[in-house]
Design an enzyme around this catalytic site. Structure first.
Site, PDB file in Angstrom:
ATOM      1  N   HIS A 156       0.651  -1.600   0.100  1.00 49.18           N
ATOM      2  CA  HIS A 156      -0.126   0.191  -0.275  1.00 49.18           C
ATOM      3  C   HIS A 156       0.750   1.333  -0.081  1.00 49.18           C
ATOM      4  O   HIS A 156       0.259   2.494   0.513  1.00 49.18           O
ATOM      5  CB  HIS A 156      -1.302   0.248   0.919  1.00 49.18           C
ATOM      6  N   SER A 277      15.593  19.899 -17.327  1.00 51.62           N
ATOM      7  CA  SER A 277      14.687  20.729 -17.469  1.00 51.62           C
ATOM      8  C   SER A 277      14.872  22.086 -18.635  1.00 51.62           C
ATOM      9  O   SER A 277      16.744  22.692 -18.203  1.00 51.62           O
ATOM     10  CB  SER A 277      14.001  20.707 -16.806  1.00 51.62           C
ATOM     11  N   LYS A 283      16.599  20.730 -12.019  1.00 49.97           N
ATOM     12  CA  LYS A 283      15.875  19.115 -12.257  1.00 49.97           C
ATOM     13  C   LYS A 283      17.142  18.327 -12.915  1.00 49.97           C
ATOM     14  O   LYS A 283      17.773  18.535 -13.699  1.00 49.97           O
ATOM     15  CB  LYS A 283      14.725  19.650 -13.181  1.00 49.97           C
ATOM     16  N   LYS A 325      -0.651  -5.699 -38.729  1.00 44.86           N
ATOM     17  CA  LYS A 325       1.332  -5.068 -38.586  1.00 44.86           C
ATOM     18  C   LYS A 325       1.902  -4.184 -38.327  1.00 44.86           C
ATOM     19  O   LYS A 325       2.599  -3.827 -37.972  1.00 44.86           O
ATOM     20  CB  LYS A 325       1.566  -5.115 -40.853  1.00 44.86           C
TER      21      LYS A 325
END
Ligand code: ARG
Length: 458
Positions: A156, A277, A283, A325
């Site tokens: 959880h 970023s 980032k 395909k």
């Protein structure tokens, strides 16, 4: 341009129809399979006495030359010729003259396309199985280096019980092993030759299909000409194997993405596998993993797409089948990329063991406190309740489990003794789980040995 099938037509094909119905823009992916099939078909016709040795030789030489041109990227594909099969046949006739027109004797594009696809699948399944093996090996190597690292397992997404990190990686190695088995099992059903089934009813030339199968390396024959040309079940099965492998890759990606966040801080990804970023200088984004997770949607979509195409078709061949395909090629490309990407990530992971370890203590250990009492004869439900009260008590006091005294514990049950403190070390708790397939050091080391043997690493 005159079509190979234009005999009964009195008008030119509408431009729109030409564009709408063509498949050569994508089914040229099957070009080399088509050539191989053509050559085997010529040999079979020759063996049956339908083609003379001279004719067969000419056809095969022409086909080999076309093959060279295709490999060199010097073959001109023509949309007006609809698909890969007619492009190659038309070009052959252009080069070697009328005898080229004998190539398609005793064959239909219906058994032809089914054969190309099975040849293609055989090759691609082998590649995917190899990539899966590489990934599993990387997971086993990473497991070997992470037996001593202890972290909480989550259920959880809440801290659950301490495990050895190796146990986690081995879980995915197991999943990818099952995926591999699914591909190999699918391969057995793919490995049957449809050619010699004609358009739907079989062929009225004395073709020795066993001989063709041998030439093309098929293990057996599709045994019914209707089934051979009508069905694409082995492609659907392959797409399912791709989808389920994608699901595993996606869940693994998700874990690593979360674990690499600053909040978790369990893992560092190598710079070379991340991107930045354009606006936020701090980032470092796990794009490879995000795309593996994201592309799983295509793998599911391709499976659903084909199943939907198949479900309402009257038996046997219908042009709808041409729609098999693009999903097939897309899944092959997507899955291969994802498998390579994941292997690189696994090989490049840096683990912050201290951070993992520090989250593996405290209440993560409480199940074992309950078990401690249960082992001393307290009914498990009651022991669970007592352990729960200890958690509530410690939360109220603002203390960690490791800080509780024996005296305080005795307030909850007289059965607590000094030895309960052994449970306050995550590695000790992990090592109590000695069942086959459990997370104790002993069990994990045993599983690594098994895995190394199975992967040919020991
Ligand atoms: N391009 C077709 C396909 O992919 C080949 C078979 C065409 N057969 C036919 N009868 N039109 O399915």
């Amino acid at each position: 341009m005159e079509k190979p099938w234009s005999g009964r037509f009195s008008e030119e094909t509408d431009e729109f129809v030409e564009e709408f119905t063509e498949s050569v823009s994508f089914d040229r992916e099957l070009a080399l399979e088509d050539i191989a099939q053509n050559i085997a078909h010529v040999r079979t016709l020759q063996e049956a006495g339908v083609l003379s040795d001279e004719e067969a030789k000419k056809l095969i030489e022409g086909l080999k030359e076309i093959e060279r041109n295709i490999r060199e990227g010097r073959f001109e594909w023509k949309r007006e010729l609809e698909d890969v099969h007619m492009n190659i046949e038309f070009e052959l006739t252009k080069r070697i003259g009328d005898v080229g027109g004998k190539l398609h004797t005793g064959r239909s594009r219906n058994d032809q396309v089914a054969t190309d696809e099975r040849l293609y699948l055989k090759r691609e399944i082998e590649e995917i199985v190899n990539l899966l093996k590489e990934l599993r090996k990387a997971l086993v190597r990473t497991s070997e280096n992470s037996v001593d690292i202890v972290l909480p397992a989550y259920t959880h997404l809440q801290r659950a019980q301490p495990i050895r990190l190796a146990h986690y990686f081995l879980a995915f190695r197991e999943a990818f092993l099952k995926d591999t088995e699914r591909f190999m099992d699918c391969y057995r059903r793919v490995d049957e030759l449809p050619l010699g089934s004609g358009a739907v009813a079989g062929v009225d030339f004395p073709l020795d299909r066993h001989y063709t199968a041998e030439l093309l390396g098929f293990n057996g024959l599709v045994r019914n000409s209707i089934y051979a040309t009508a069905d694409r079940d082995c492609i659907a099965e392959f797409l399912f194997a791709c989808a389920i492998t994608g699901m595993h890759l996606s869940r693994l990606s998700e874990d690593i993405i979360i674990w690499a966040s600053e909040e978790f801080g369990y893992l560092d990804l190598p710079d070379k596998l991340c991107t930045g970023s354009s606006i936020m200088p701090q980032k470092k984004n796990p794009d490879v993993l995000e795309l593996i997770r994201g592309k799983t949607g295509r793998l599911y979509g391709n499976l659903v797409s084909l199943l939907t195409t198949l479900k309402g078709l009257p038996t046997a061949y219908n042009r709808d089948l041409q729609e098999d395909k693009e999903p097939l090629f897309d899944s092959v490309k997507t899955l291969k990329g994802s498998l390579i990407g994941m292997r690189k990530v696994i090989e490049g992971l840096k683990v912050r063991e201290q951070r993992m370890y520090s989250n593996a203590g405290n209440f993560v250990l409480i199940t074992d406190v309950a078990n401690y009492l249960a082992q001393k004869g307290v009914p498990f439900r009651k022991a669970h309740h007592i352990a729960g009260s200890i958690v509530a008590y410690l939360i109220e006091k603002g203390k960690r489990l490791e800080e509780i005294s024996l005296e305080e514990l005795k307030g909850f049950s007289e059965l607590f003794e000094e030895d309960v403190f052994l449970l306050f070390k995550p590695e000790n708790v992990a090592d109590r789980r000695k069942t086959y397939g459990g997370t104790s050091e002993e069990s994990v080391l045993k599983m690594i040995e098994v895995a190394k043997r199975e992967e040919g690493l020991s």
